[in-house]
Design an enzyme around this catalytic site. Structure first.
Site, PDB file in Angstrom:
ATOM      1  N   GLY A 212      45.999  34.294  38.474  1.00 16.53           N
ATOM      2  CA  GLY A 212      45.500  34.103  39.826  1.00 16.53           C
ATOM      3  C   GLY A 212      45.085  35.410  40.451  1.00 16.53           C
ATOM      4  N   ASN A 213      44.897  35.386  41.768  1.00 14.80           N
ATOM      5  CA  ASN A 213      44.522  36.590  42.493  1.00 14.80           C
ATOM      6  C   ASN A 213      45.202  36.586  43.859  1.00 14.80           C
ATOM      7  OD1 ASN A 213      42.655  35.189  44.460  1.00 14.80           O
ATOM      8  ND2 ASN A 213      41.570  34.726  42.538  1.00 14.80           N
ATOM      9  N   ARG A 214      44.942  37.599  44.657  1.00 21.47           N
ATOM     10  CA  ARG A 214      45.682  37.797  45.903  1.00 21.47           C
ATOM     11  C   ARG A 214      45.048  37.108  47.113  1.00 21.47           C
ATOM     12  NH1 ARG A 214      45.764  43.785  46.967  1.00 21.47           N
ATOM     13  NH2 ARG A 214      46.946  43.096  48.783  1.00 21.47           N
TER      14      ARG A 214
END
Length: 407
Positions: A212-214
């Site tokens: 995933g990412n932030r």
């Protein structure tokens, strides 16, 4: 001096040595033709008398909930205002506004107001830098309140630092900007359908882990909320997020990039605008494990495959005449931000590209503020200084609405 005839400004004044500047702000507003309703806290009256504001504004000064009820209640005052401003705003007022308290006329009135709210903090540096005060300011920004300042300079007691009230002309300019924006934005997207994507997609590794990412989704959710407030029918395709669905928005929850693509393509032919604010994962595991991977088995070897580039796919359809919607993309960069943005604008065949530096501490992922540059395929460039994401969302939609009007 702008023409503010017909505008009604709610001027809240709280207790602090800088309260005298509120009289100067009131004079600027009245001089431009605005009707100014002063509301003073009990503390403010220790610094500036009601007679000063009544003389400048020609309006009765109120400071108690139970005062002059037959004439105009706090609810009526809040509803009537086109813009509300608290100048100066003490640490105590910030705390009460953040907590939704309504224990005096000012906070009660502001809780009933639905117009843009500007607060201009003024306090000693230590108070402004206290974790509680900074958190209260962040909460207000998240709700769309315009926190103006504080400035850095001399303070009461001979010290200097952050906490100085911004000057009246700066507060005046911000109020004018809100009035102009409100007047131009009212229902300017009425009858339009807008599709917004938001948040960061998650690509499963096994039943408990993912790539995933932030991205928090705050920017995309802000765009969706602003579009609905301007009269649009809004579909929000949201990657996993704990954010509340904005009023008037139809939400469609997805998890992966493939699910987001399917949700977008299922709706894109019926919309006038697509805003691709989501942070879509570029890659996904070729195959997700059916059960949880165990540490004892050693580090897993992941084979990654590319995810579809949804923005590029829409851009290609637009180039071929298969997409009528105005296409807005986002570019989250950390280096050579604008150069990469211009390149992406051309490659993805977007009408607008919103570029932001996600490496900055006060902008990008997970925070309530942002600063962006909006690049247009027509060569336009609009720079939006650091502001609440709600305000940035409206500036993006200003560019969208202008292009829709042009046909």
């Amino acid at each position: 001096m702008s023409d503010l005839r017909g505008a009604r400004i709610l001027l809240g004044v709280s207790g602090g040595i800088a309260a005298y500047k509120a009289a100067l702000l009131a004079r600027l507003l009245v001089g431009a033709g605005a009707t100014v309703d002063p509301v003073l806290t009990r503390g403010a009256r220790h610094f500036v008398g009601a007679a000063t504001f009544e003389g400048i504004t020609g309006r009765h000064v109120r400071d108690e909930v139970w005062q002059d009820i037959p004439d105009e209640t706090h609810v009526a005052l809040g509803r009537a205002a086109d813009v509300a401003v608290v100048y100066p705003a003490t640490a105590n007022v910030l705390a009460k506004l953040a907590g939704g308290h309504a224990d005096d006329l000012l906070t009660t009135t502001l809780l009933a107001a639905t117009c843009p709210l500007v607060v201009a903090p003024a306090m000693h540096t230590e108070m402004w830098e206290h974790a509680a005060t900074r958190r209260n300011a962040a909460v207000l920004r998240e709700r769309g309140v315009d926190v103006l300042g504080p400035a850095v300079g001399p303070l009461m007691g001979g010290d200097a630092g952050a906490g100085r009230l911004v000057e009246p002309d700066e507060a005046y300019a911000r109020i004018v900007a809100h009035l102009q924006a409100t007047r131009s934005r009212r229902d300017d997207l009425a009858g339009r359908r807008v599709l917004v994507t938001a948040g960061g997609t998650r690509e499963p590794i096994d039943p408990v882990r993912f790539l995933g990412n932030r991205s928090s989704g705050k920017m995309g959710f802000a765009v969706a909320a602003a579009a609905a407030a301007r009269g649009a029918k809004v579909d929000l395709v949201a990657a996993p997020s704990s954010l509340a669905t904005p009023p008037g928005v139809e939400r469609h929850d997805v998890t992966t990039a493939l699910e987001m693509r399917d949700a977008v393509l299922a709706r894109v032919d019926a919309v006038d605008v697509v805003v691709k604010a989501a942070a879509v994962a570029d890659f996904r595991p070729a195959q997700a494990a059916a059960s949880k991977l165990k540490k004892a088995a050693g580090a897993p070897r992941l084979e990654l495959v590319p995810n579809p580039d949804i923005l590029a796919e829409l851009g290609a359809r637009k180039a071929g005449g298969g997409l009528r919607a105005l296409l807005v993309g986002f570019a989250a960069e950390t280096d050579d931000v604008e150069a990469y943005g211009r390149d992406k604008l051309a490659r993805k065949n977007a009408d607008l590209l919103v570029v932001n530096d996600v490496g900055a501490a006060d902008a990008g992922f997970g925070v309530d503020t942002n600063r962006v540059v909006i690049l247009g395929r027509d060569g336009s460039r609009v720079e939006v200084a650091l502001a609440a994401k709600t305000m940035v969302a409206d500036r993006i939609l200003d560019e969208v609405a202008a292009r829709l009007r042009q046909g």
